[in-house]
Design a protein around this motif. Sequence first.
Motif, mmCIF file in Angstrom:
data_model
loop_
_atom_site.group_PDB
_atom_site.id
_atom_site.type_symbol
_atom_site.label_atom_id
_atom_site.label_comp_id
_atom_site.label_asym_id
_atom_site.label_seq_id
_atom_site.Cartn_x
_atom_site.Cartn_y
_atom_site.Cartn_z
ATOM 1 N N ASP A 191 0.867 -1.183 0.000
ATOM 2 C CA ASP A 191 0.000 0.000 0.000
ATOM 3 C C ASP A 191 0.904 1.233 0.000
ATOM 4 O O ASP A 191 1.543 1.563 1.003
ATOM 5 N N ALA A 193 -0.010 4.464 -0.537
ATOM 6 C CA ALA A 193 -0.867 5.656 -0.555
ATOM 7 C C ALA A 193 -0.043 6.944 -0.410
ATOM 8 O O ALA A 193 -0.419 7.992 -0.935
ATOM 9 N N SER A 223 -5.800 10.470 -3.652
ATOM 10 C CA SER A 223 -6.354 11.241 -2.530
ATOM 11 C C SER A 223 -5.329 12.079 -1.786
ATOM 12 O O SER A 223 -5.686 12.988 -1.063
HETATM 13 C C1 PLP Z 1 -2.432 3.728 3.999
HETATM 14 C C2 PLP Z 1 -3.707 4.110 3.352
HETATM 15 N N1 PLP Z 1 -4.203 3.333 2.397
HETATM 16 C C3 PLP Z 1 -5.354 3.623 1.778
HETATM 17 C C4 PLP Z 1 -6.062 4.757 2.123
HETATM 18 C C5 PLP Z 1 -7.357 5.004 1.428
HETATM 19 O O1 PLP Z 1 -7.295 6.131 0.646
HETATM 20 P P1 PLP Z 1 -8.359 6.422 -0.458
HETATM 21 O O2 PLP Z 1 -9.496 5.475 -0.296
HETATM 22 O O3 PLP Z 1 -8.746 7.827 -0.289
HETATM 23 O O4 PLP Z 1 -7.646 6.167 -1.767
HETATM 24 C C6 PLP Z 1 -5.590 5.608 3.112
HETATM 25 C C7 PLP Z 1 -6.345 6.789 3.513
HETATM 26 O O5 PLP Z 1 -6.082 7.480 4.445
HETATM 27 C C8 PLP Z 1 -4.375 5.270 3.752
HETATM 28 O O6 PLP Z 1 -3.873 6.022 4.733
#
Ligand code: PLP
Length: 367
Positions: A191, A193, A223
């Motif tokens: 992940d 993100a 995001s």
């Molecule tokens: C580590 C991580 N993965 C996934 C997400 C999900 O993000 P989104 O659904 O906005 O793409 C977040 C959101 O805070 C996150 O911190």
Amino acid sequence: MNYNVRDEVKGMAKYVAGKPIAEVKRELGIDKVVKLASNENPLGCSKKVKEVIMELLGEVNMYPDATSYEFKECLSTKLNITRDMIFCGAGSDSLINVLCTVVLDKGDESLMPEITFPRYESNTLLMGATPVKIPLKNNYLDLEAMVDAITDKTKIIWFCNPNNPTGSMFTAKEFNNIIDKIPREVLIVMDEAYGEYVTSDEYPDSLELLKKYRNIIILRTFSKAYGLASLRFGYGIAREELVDYLNRVINAFDTNLFAQKSAVEALKDEEFLAQVKAFNEEERDYLTSQFEKMKLEYVPSQANFLMVNVRGDDKSIHEYLLQRGYIIRPGFLLDMPGWLRVSIGTKEENREFCKLLGEAIEERDSK
Ligand SMILES: Cc1ncc(COP(=O)(O)O)c(C=O)c1O
């Protein structure tokens, strides 16, 4: 009346999101509220994204492209992968849900750090599977302990890098030391993100790893660094065979027109992303220098947030900041009591936050 609700759902805890600005304004009756609780982008998004959104307003009556063709075309060219290696969803949140639906059965285990993004656990529980949580080691993922915990029931192993909420990163070298201990049948989720914020040159090259290990899935999102949290667009990269299964499960129109087109524009605007990264690094350094001045321990972060130790009760610090219009994430909600997580805001917000944090600690300790 029980509505025949599944036991897994009855047992689920609700996700506690960062408080929305409007709610705090309403509750406290104040005009200026700053949210540093959900790791959003204080610089907004690319101008080109705003322009494209305006151009699309006439098309809201039409369904979006269920295949996200244009986005996949753009990303596959950029990364030199095939379009069929990409799957898209309404944020990586949605992708995590689909992944669990595709892979996990009752009795299976999914392995994750004890303190990490909570959706790995909730989606595991939803499928009737068991989350196996491995404690962090000095606020870093304990990679060795994670692989040691693999059993023949393990179906997924989650690596959040940099990790939310600690911001800590594991290196390519550290990961290379353990990856061969993970059986090929276990899905490895990377992940990323917050990957765009990483400034360390030791960050693992997960795309390169995917060439060798067919059980890797990379999750990324628009995001955070791209500033499109409200539009809900995330993507995953994996081998075609797995993506094909994921595409069978994901809602046909999970990603909307605005999200798809905005993601394309955002990908093209490399200048904006570079600005975001440079700004984030500068402000991350500012905040850590302030924490050092205040003699507060913090976790070295490669993300757009910082975890800082407030040397005692974090609830009262959270409350003090909230009353003054600053929303942060208190550690007690993240299984790290005594800490708080703060997202990096604008220059002005970061300075005001540091001032308020100092005052809050002083007031708490004077009682
Ligand atoms: C580590 C991580 N993965 C996934 C997400 C999900 O993000 P989104 O659904 O906005 O793409 C977040 C959101 O805070 C996150 O911190």
